[in-house]
Motif scaffolding. Structure first.
Motif, PDB file in Angstrom:
ATOM      1  N   PHE A 173      23.907  44.499 -35.204  1.00  9.81           N
ATOM      2  CA  PHE A 173      25.093  44.239 -34.385  1.00  9.81           C
ATOM      3  C   PHE A 173      25.356  42.747 -34.289  1.00  9.81           C
ATOM      4  N   CYS A 174      26.643  42.427 -34.224  1.00  9.39           N
ATOM      5  CA  CYS A 174      27.085  41.035 -34.197  1.00  9.39           C
ATOM      6  C   CYS A 174      26.542  40.321 -32.954  1.00  9.39           C
ATOM      7  N   LYS A 175      25.968  39.145 -33.199  1.00  9.54           N
ATOM      8  CA  LYS A 175      25.405  38.374 -32.082  1.00  9.54           C
ATOM      9  C   LYS A 175      26.504  37.769 -31.199  1.00  9.54           C
ATOM     10  N   LYS A 176      27.732  37.684 -31.747  1.00  9.31           N
ATOM     11  CA  LYS A 176      28.832  37.067 -31.014  1.00  9.31           C
ATOM     12  C   LYS A 176      29.590  38.083 -30.175  1.00  9.31           C
ATOM     13  N   CYS A 177      29.967  39.230 -30.840  1.00  9.47           N
ATOM     14  CA  CYS A 177      30.849  40.162 -30.144  1.00  9.47           C
ATOM     15  C   CYS A 177      30.239  41.550 -29.979  1.00  9.47           C
ATOM     16  N   GLY A 178      29.085  41.783 -30.559  1.00 17.51           N
ATOM     17  CA  GLY A 178      28.410  43.055 -30.378  1.00 17.51           C
ATOM     18  C   GLY A 178      28.898  44.190 -31.263  1.00 17.51           C
ATOM     19  N   THR A 198      28.036  40.690 -42.351  1.00 20.98           N
ATOM     20  CA  THR A 198      29.163  40.037 -41.712  1.00 20.98           C
ATOM     21  C   THR A 198      29.715  40.968 -40.642  1.00 20.98           C
ATOM     22  N   CYS A 199      30.312  40.399 -39.609  1.00 18.67           N
ATOM     23  CA  CYS A 199      30.860  41.201 -38.502  1.00 18.67           C
ATOM     24  C   CYS A 199      31.981  42.103 -39.023  1.00 18.67           C
ATOM     25  N   SER A 200      32.001  43.346 -38.565  1.00 19.38           N
ATOM     26  CA  SER A 200      33.031  44.283 -39.028  1.00 19.38           C
ATOM     27  C   SER A 200      34.410  43.944 -38.450  1.00 19.38           C
ATOM     28  N   HIS A 204      38.776  38.555 -37.216  1.00 20.67           N
ATOM     29  CA  HIS A 204      38.827  38.166 -35.799  1.00 20.67           C
ATOM     30  C   HIS A 204      37.511  37.565 -35.328  1.00 20.67           C
ATOM     31  N   CYS A 205      36.445  37.976 -35.986  1.00 24.65           N
ATOM     32  CA  CYS A 205      35.136  37.403 -35.676  1.00 24.65           C
ATOM     33  C   CYS A 205      34.505  37.011 -37.004  1.00 24.65           C
ATOM     34  N   ASN A 206      34.015  35.806 -37.075  1.00 26.31           N
ATOM     35  CA  ASN A 206      33.515  35.336 -38.392  1.00 26.31           C
ATOM     36  C   ASN A 206      31.992  35.184 -38.430  1.00 26.31           C
TER      37      ASN A 206
HETATM   38 ZN   LIG Z   1      31.574  39.865 -34.226  1.00 28.14          ZN
END
Ligand SMILES: [Zn+2]
Length: 222
Positions: A173-178, A198-200, A204-206
């Motif tokens: 899971f993305c560390k930034k947005c989950g 990479t974030c799905s 919008h999230c990189n």
């Molecule tokens: Zn993300």
């Protein structure tokens, strides 16, 4: 003057004759040899077993392959340069080579790091390895001795470079947005051809993550 010239010609002829004669003689001489020892030392053989386990049916593993068996000099015109470039690699071997099981194309080169400090000749070899693999576009994977005992970790390391090999499924899971992360293959840059997370939610999230990152909860047993 003429006498000197004749003497020089005679000397050259004699030299050529002697050289040819001596080389022929040396070629026909039979030397005896003794066995140097097993092909792989104990640490290498443990790693080799882990490697074939990790690669599975997706590749064939060879050990100690002379570089000149896999590479030829590229982009050189002068015979002398080609000779020097060939000679340079012919003295060195790749420690482990993973090939495609059907085509026997090289997939990756794997170097086992035994954790010992590098001697001067080893540093030279390391430099050569890096440069030949980069120029021939062969993934070079450095593995430490501890991978020998952790096949799943070794498989993950290989999977980042060899697309045939699937690492054990894992969800990140993305560390930034989950959001859940997806696996992509780099199309450019130094890591071209390598997998990464990479974030799905991109663009919008990189947030991206190295495929090989091992989290602390995996344990770092030695
Ligand atoms: Zn993300």
């Amino acid at each position: 003057m003429l006498n000197i010239f004749i003497i020089v010609v005679l000397l050259v002829l004699f030299f050529l004759f002697a050289q040819r004669y001596i080389i022929k003689k040396d070629d026909s001489k039979e030397y005896s040899y003794r066995r140097f020892g097993p092909l792989l030392n104990p640490a290498e053989s443990i790693f080799y077993r882990a490697l074939i386990e990790a690669v599975g049916e997706q590749g064939v593993v060879f050990a100690k392959v002379n570089m000149a068996q896999l590479l030829v000099p590229a982009g050189l015109k002068k015979k002398k340069d080609i000779f020097i470039a060939s000679h340079k690699i012919s003295k060195h071997s790749f420690q482990f080579v993973v090939c495609d099981p059907r085509t026997f194309e090289v997939r990756a080169v794997i170097e086992l790091d035994n954790g010992k400090s590098l001697s001067k000749t080893k540093i030279e070899r390391e430099k050569l390895l890096l440069s030949v693999c980069r120029s021939a576009n062969i993934p070079l994977i450095g593995a430490t001795i501890k991978y020998s005992y952790q096949v799943s970790r070794l498989r993950r390391l290989l999977a980042a470079h060899i697309d045939l090999i699937e690492a054990d499924k894992e969800v990140r899971f993305c560390k930034k947005c989950g959001s859940p992360m997806i696996i992509r293959v780099a199309t450019q840059g130094d890591y071209k051809g390598r997998r990464f997370f990479t974030c799905s939610r991109q663009p919008h999230c990189n947030y991206t993550e190295n495929y090989n990152v091992v989290y602390e909860d995996d344990g770092d047993e030695r």
